[in-house]
Design a protein around this motif. Structure first.
Motif, PDB file in Angstrom:
ATOM      1  N   ARG A  77      -9.910  23.544 -21.575  1.00 68.30           N
ATOM      2  CA  ARG A  77     -10.643  23.356 -20.876  1.00 68.30           C
ATOM      3  C   ARG A  77     -11.701  23.994 -19.700  1.00 68.30           C
ATOM      4  NH1 ARG A  77      -5.964  18.510 -18.959  1.00 68.30           N
ATOM      5  NH2 ARG A  77      -5.227  18.052 -21.297  1.00 68.30           N
ATOM      6  N   ARG A  78     -10.568  24.757 -19.908  1.00 71.41           N
ATOM      7  CA  ARG A  78     -11.839  25.908 -18.530  1.00 71.41           C
ATOM      8  C   ARG A  78     -12.647  26.180 -18.756  1.00 71.41           C
ATOM      9  NH1 ARG A  78      -6.659  29.337 -16.996  1.00 71.41           N
ATOM     10  NH2 ARG A  78      -6.282  27.748 -14.185  1.00 71.41           N
ATOM     11  N   LYS A  79     -13.388  27.139 -20.170  1.00 76.27           N
ATOM     12  CA  LYS A  79     -14.759  26.863 -20.637  1.00 76.27           C
ATOM     13  C   LYS A  79     -15.111  26.258 -21.030  1.00 76.27           C
ATOM     14  CE  LYS A  79     -16.007  29.475 -25.028  1.00 76.27           C
ATOM     15  NZ  LYS A  79     -14.601  30.107 -26.202  1.00 76.27           N
ATOM     16  N   LEU A  80     -14.949  24.735 -21.252  1.00 75.76           N
ATOM     17  CA  LEU A  80     -15.608  24.119 -21.786  1.00 75.76           C
ATOM     18  C   LEU A  80     -16.048  23.369 -20.455  1.00 75.76           C
ATOM     19  CD1 LEU A  80     -16.497  21.525 -23.590  1.00 75.76           C
ATOM     20  CD2 LEU A  80     -14.357  20.096 -23.068  1.00 75.76           C
ATOM     21  N   VAL A  81     -15.964  23.062 -19.521  1.00 74.76           N
ATOM     22  CA  VAL A  81     -16.251  22.309 -18.037  1.00 74.76           C
ATOM     23  C   VAL A  81     -17.154  23.861 -17.665  1.00 74.76           C
ATOM     24  CG1 VAL A  81     -15.199  22.164 -15.380  1.00 74.76           C
ATOM     25  CG2 VAL A  81     -14.269  21.190 -17.483  1.00 74.76           C
ATOM     26  N   LYS A  82     -16.987  24.885 -17.781  1.00 71.50           N
ATOM     27  CA  LYS A  82     -17.609  25.850 -17.214  1.00 71.50           C
ATOM     28  C   LYS A  82     -18.878  25.320 -18.053  1.00 71.50           C
ATOM     29  CE  LYS A  82     -19.221  30.444 -16.923  1.00 71.50           C
ATOM     30  NZ  LYS A  82     -20.408  30.363 -16.485  1.00 71.50           N
ATOM     31  N   SER A  83     -19.072  25.587 -19.141  1.00 74.26           N
ATOM     32  CA  SER A  83     -20.143  25.386 -19.968  1.00 74.26           C
ATOM     33  C   SER A  83     -20.472  24.180 -19.744  1.00 74.26           C
ATOM     34  CB  SER A  83     -20.126  25.505 -21.359  1.00 74.26           C
ATOM     35  OG  SER A  83     -21.292  25.387 -22.821  1.00 74.26           O
ATOM     36  N   ALA A  84     -19.922  23.057 -19.309  1.00 66.97           N
ATOM     37  CA  ALA A  84     -20.786  21.891 -19.168  1.00 66.97           C
ATOM     38  C   ALA A  84     -20.983  21.663 -17.418  1.00 66.97           C
ATOM     39  CB  ALA A  84     -20.064  20.612 -19.094  1.00 66.97           C
ATOM     40  N   LEU A  85     -20.895  23.236 -16.499  1.00 63.59           N
ATOM     41  CA  LEU A  85     -21.851  23.236 -15.377  1.00 63.59           C
ATOM     42  C   LEU A  85     -22.880  23.988 -15.184  1.00 63.59           C
ATOM     43  CD1 LEU A  85     -18.564  24.031 -13.475  1.00 63.59           C
ATOM     44  CD2 LEU A  85     -19.840  22.123 -13.422  1.00 63.59           C
ATOM     45  N   ASP A  86     -22.814  25.165 -16.679  1.00 66.73           N
ATOM     46  CA  ASP A  86     -23.718  26.150 -17.025  1.00 66.73           C
ATOM     47  C   ASP A  86     -25.218  25.510 -16.953  1.00 66.73           C
ATOM     48  OD1 ASP A  86     -22.740  28.188 -16.241  1.00 66.73           O
ATOM     49  OD2 ASP A  86     -21.835  28.222 -17.823  1.00 66.73           O
ATOM     50  N   ALA A  87     -24.629  24.199 -18.430  1.00 64.98           N
ATOM     51  CA  ALA A  87     -25.248  22.908 -18.611  1.00 64.98           C
ATOM     52  C   ALA A  87     -26.711  22.037 -17.770  1.00 64.98           C
ATOM     53  CB  ALA A  87     -24.717  22.026 -19.327  1.00 64.98           C
ATOM     54  N   LEU A  88     -25.390  21.595 -16.232  1.00 64.77           N
ATOM     55  CA  LEU A  88     -26.442  21.357 -15.208  1.00 64.77           C
ATOM     56  C   LEU A  88     -27.052  21.856 -14.707  1.00 64.77           C
ATOM     57  CD1 LEU A  88     -23.021  20.105 -14.070  1.00 64.77           C
ATOM     58  CD2 LEU A  88     -24.601  17.983 -14.934  1.00 64.77           C
ATOM     59  N   CYS A  89     -26.979  23.613 -15.094  1.00 62.59           N
ATOM     60  CA  CYS A  89     -28.021  24.109 -13.809  1.00 62.59           C
ATOM     61  C   CYS A  89     -29.522  24.041 -14.746  1.00 62.59           C
ATOM     62  CB  CYS A  89     -26.954  25.391 -13.312  1.00 62.59           C
ATOM     63  SG  CYS A  89     -25.811  24.938 -12.324  1.00 62.59           S
ATOM     64  N   THR A  90     -29.002  24.068 -15.795  1.00 62.21           N
ATOM     65  CA  THR A  90     -30.487  24.112 -16.683  1.00 62.21           C
ATOM     66  C   THR A  90     -31.417  23.187 -16.855  1.00 62.21           C
ATOM     67  OG1 THR A  90     -28.449  25.390 -18.426  1.00 62.21           O
ATOM     68  CG2 THR A  90     -30.649  24.758 -19.727  1.00 62.21           C
ATOM     69  N   GLU A  91     -32.601  23.788 -17.040  1.00 64.35           N
ATOM     70  CA  GLU A  91     -33.910  23.153 -16.720  1.00 64.35           C
ATOM     71  C   GLU A  91     -34.029  22.063 -18.836  1.00 64.35           C
ATOM     72  OE1 GLU A  91     -35.413  20.737 -14.696  1.00 64.35           O
ATOM     73  OE2 GLU A  91     -33.857  21.931 -13.134  1.00 64.35           O
ATOM     74  N   VAL A  92     -34.197  20.943 -18.864  1.00 61.69           N
ATOM     75  CA  VAL A  92     -34.263  20.391 -20.254  1.00 61.69           C
ATOM     76  C   VAL A  92     -34.981  19.366 -19.817  1.00 61.69           C
ATOM     77  CG1 VAL A  92     -31.387  20.882 -20.634  1.00 61.69           C
ATOM     78  CG2 VAL A  92     -32.294  19.062 -20.282  1.00 61.69           C
ATOM     79  N   THR A  93     -36.309  19.836 -21.309  1.00 59.11           N
ATOM     80  CA  THR A  93     -37.398  18.409 -21.377  1.00 59.11           C
ATOM     81  C   THR A  93     -36.939  17.129 -22.818  1.00 59.11           C
ATOM     82  OG1 THR A  93     -38.700  19.947 -22.387  1.00 59.11           O
ATOM     83  CG2 THR A  93     -39.322  19.700 -20.431  1.00 59.11           C
ATOM     84  N   LYS A  94     -36.456  17.687 -23.222  1.00 62.65           N
ATOM     85  CA  LYS A  94     -35.574  16.973 -24.235  1.00 62.65           C
ATOM     86  C   LYS A  94     -33.730  17.544 -24.967  1.00 62.65           C
ATOM     87  CE  LYS A  94     -36.670  20.601 -27.746  1.00 62.65           C
ATOM     88  NZ  LYS A  94     -36.024  20.953 -28.738  1.00 62.65           N
ATOM     89  N   PRO A  95     -33.775  16.152 -25.518  1.00 63.68           N
ATOM     90  CA  PRO A  95     -31.643  16.414 -25.803  1.00 63.68           C
ATOM     91  C   PRO A  95     -31.810  17.781 -26.170  1.00 63.68           C
ATOM     92  CG  PRO A  95     -32.623  14.507 -26.839  1.00 63.68           C
ATOM     93  CD  PRO A  95     -34.162  14.787 -26.334  1.00 63.68           C
ATOM     94  N   THR A  96     -30.826  18.471 -25.554  1.00 63.12           N
ATOM     95  CA  THR A  96     -29.845  19.800 -25.702  1.00 63.12           C
ATOM     96  C   THR A  96     -28.361  19.675 -25.685  1.00 63.12           C
ATOM     97  OG1 THR A  96     -32.730  20.589 -24.596  1.00 63.12           O
ATOM     98  CG2 THR A  96     -30.232  22.305 -24.947  1.00 63.12           C
ATOM     99  N   ILE A  97     -28.476  20.039 -26.452  1.00 70.72           N
ATOM    100  CA  ILE A  97     -26.901  20.578 -26.649  1.00 70.72           C
ATOM    101  C   ILE A  97     -26.411  22.098 -27.132  1.00 70.72           C
ATOM    102  CG2 ILE A  97     -25.307  20.640 -29.122  1.00 70.72           C
ATOM    103  CD1 ILE A  97     -26.845  18.589 -30.298  1.00 70.72           C
ATOM    104  N   PHE A  98     -25.303  22.249 -25.641  1.00 69.52           N
ATOM    105  CA  PHE A  98     -24.794  23.432 -25.566  1.00 69.52           C
ATOM    106  C   PHE A  98     -23.555  23.420 -26.273  1.00 69.52           C
ATOM    107  CE2 PHE A  98     -27.780  21.874 -22.057  1.00 69.52           C
ATOM    108  CZ  PHE A  98     -28.639  23.106 -21.638  1.00 69.52           C
ATOM    109  N   THR A  99     -22.921  24.613 -25.787  1.00 64.52           N
ATOM    110  CA  THR A  99     -21.484  24.733 -26.637  1.00 64.52           C
ATOM    111  C   THR A  99     -20.103  25.416 -25.907  1.00 64.52           C
ATOM    112  OG1 THR A  99     -21.864  26.292 -28.110  1.00 64.52           O
ATOM    113  CG2 THR A  99     -22.467  24.483 -29.336  1.00 64.52           C
ATOM    114  N   PRO A 100     -19.306  25.154 -26.449  1.00 59.49           N
ATOM    115  CA  PRO A 100     -18.620  26.352 -24.830  1.00 59.49           C
ATOM    116  C   PRO A 100     -18.303  27.866 -26.066  1.00 59.49           C
ATOM    117  CG  PRO A 100     -17.216  24.539 -25.874  1.00 59.49           C
ATOM    118  CD  PRO A 100     -18.467  24.409 -25.992  1.00 59.49           C
TER     119      PRO A 100
END
Length: 85
Positions: free
Chosen positions: A62-85
């Motif tokens: 769970r911690r790894k998943l939430v950290k990955s999602a928080l990192d995704a929030l800080c990433t600029e995207v211009t199209k659908p981008t998939i992040f994995t934990p």
């Protein structure tokens, strides 16, 4: 489906100028809706957990998943981008 509704809500939050991440096991639906940040989650009934793991490893998952999602929030995207934990 719940994934389509969640993806649509995520998209509308992003349109309002608030960065958002859609955590889902069905990334193709979020991608089709046009969500910018898509986090691969666990299984369909348990997006943010893996009940097959022992308790201590499940908490770490769970911690790894939430950290990955928080990192995704800080990433600029211009199209659908998939992040994995």
């Amino acid at each position: 489906t719940g994934t389509r509704c969640g993806a649509t809500l995520t998209l509308e939050i992003e349109r309002a100028g608030i960065p958002a991440v859609c955590i889902t096991a069905m990334s193709s639906i979020a991608e089709a809706v046009g969500v910018g940040r898509i986090q691969i989650g666990g299984r369909i009934p348990y997006m943010c957990s893996d009940i097959s793991l022992p308790a201590d490893r499940e908490i770490e998952y769970r911690r790894k998943l939430v950290k990955s999602a928080l990192d995704a929030l800080c990433t600029e995207v211009t199209k659908p981008t998939i992040f994995t934990p």
